[in-house]
Enzyme design. Structure first.
Site, PDB file in Angstrom:
ATOM      1  N   LYS A  59       0.830  -1.200   0.000  1.00  0.00           N
ATOM      2  CA  LYS A  59       0.000   0.000   0.000  1.00  0.00           C
ATOM      3  C   LYS A  59       0.870   1.257   0.000  1.00  0.00           C
ATOM      4  O   LYS A  59       0.643   2.185  -0.792  1.00  0.00           O
ATOM      5  CB  LYS A  59      -0.927   0.005   1.215  1.00  0.00           C
ATOM      6  CG  LYS A  59      -1.863   1.202   1.252  1.00  0.00           C
ATOM      7  CD  LYS A  59      -2.742   1.185   2.489  1.00  0.00           C
ATOM      8  CE  LYS A  59      -1.979   1.650   3.712  1.00  0.00           C
ATOM      9  NZ  LYS A  59      -2.867   1.846   4.883  1.00  0.00           N
TER      10      LYS A  59
ATOM     11  N   ASP B 217      -6.324   0.493   0.420  1.00  0.00           N
ATOM     12  CA  ASP B 217      -6.543   0.747   1.841  1.00  0.00           C
ATOM     13  C   ASP B 217      -7.922   0.207   2.229  1.00  0.00           C
ATOM     14  O   ASP B 217      -8.609  -0.427   1.432  1.00  0.00           O
ATOM     15  CB  ASP B 217      -6.412   2.240   2.144  1.00  0.00           C
ATOM     16  CG  ASP B 217      -7.513   3.071   1.518  1.00  0.00           C
ATOM     17  OD1 ASP B 217      -8.316   2.529   0.726  1.00  0.00           O
ATOM     18  OD2 ASP B 217      -7.576   4.275   1.804  1.00  0.00           O
TER      19      ASP B 217
END
Length: 226
Positions: free
Chosen positions: A121, A139
């Protein structure tokens, strides 16, 4: 409608709803974004933005932060939660940037993943926001919304969601699309309440809204509300 066709509809409508696709973490330099995204784990971006003001004032560059002890960093970042582990990762990351990258940051995805505390991420966020490269940041908002809408089918693991989205999202749209999902996830398709389908610009194409009889008759009207 195929998932690829659905993705294109979502991209265009979210562009209208949220013209500015921006990261909600405040930063002036790439290394600061690396610090902030680590602090943002299980913490709101709003709180991170407040906490780092003191951190960056005291340690204004990579070398200064690399010279700080994990304990000194923890003292400042503790309000973000998980202070000890986050401070340890930030310290190790800054020392690696100082010692191996002359206080810069690596410019490839694989190199970013080698930095302490940097996962997929974080690496995708840096690639998209700093270097303008194709990126998909999975996310919690992205994972929740993509499952609700029907872009993925009951996939909760971030990497698997990322891999599924790479197949249906045009590469040049990925980074901005994920930022818009964050805005939409906070404003409309929320996690702690039932989603506000009655004012969602995606309700007529969303699997969740359809299955629950919540899709409005006129999506265009939803698009103009904000």
């Amino acid at each position: 409608m195929t998932k690829k066709e659905l993705a294109l509809v979502c991209i265009e409508r979210l562009k209208q709803q949220y013209p500015l696709a921006e990261c909600t973490l405040d930063y002036d330099h790439a290394w600061q974004l690396l610090v902030e995204v680590r602090l943002a784990a299980q913490c709101t971006d709003a709180r991170v933005n407040v906490v780092v003001q003191e951190l960056f004032a005291k340690y204004p560059n990579v070398a200064a932060l690399a010279a700080a002890t994990p304990e000194e960093i923890e003292e400042i970042v503790r309000p973000c939660g998980l202070g000890r582990s986050k401070a340890r990762d930030i310290s190790a990351c800054m020392r690696m940037l100082r010692d191996e990258y002359d206080c810069g940051i690596p410019q490839t995805f694989d190199e970013l993943l080698k930095l302490p505390g940097v996962g997929r991420k974080s690496a995708n966020l840096i690639m998209g926001d700093v270097f303008g490269k194709p990126a998909i940041v999975t996310d919690t908002h992205c994972i929740r919304l993509c499952n609700r809408i029907g872009l993925v089918d009951n996939i909760k693991e971030p990497k698997k969601v990322e891999m599924a989205l790479w197949k249906i999202i045009p590469p040049e749209e990925g980074s901005d699309f994920c930022h818009r999902l964050v805005h939409h996830g906070r404003d409309v398709c929320t996690a702690r309440t039932k989603p506000y389908c009655e004012r969602c610009c995606l309700a007529d194409v969303c699997r969740y809204a359809g299955e629950n009889g919540l899709a409005p008759a006129a999506p265009r009207q939803a698009e103009t509300r904000r």
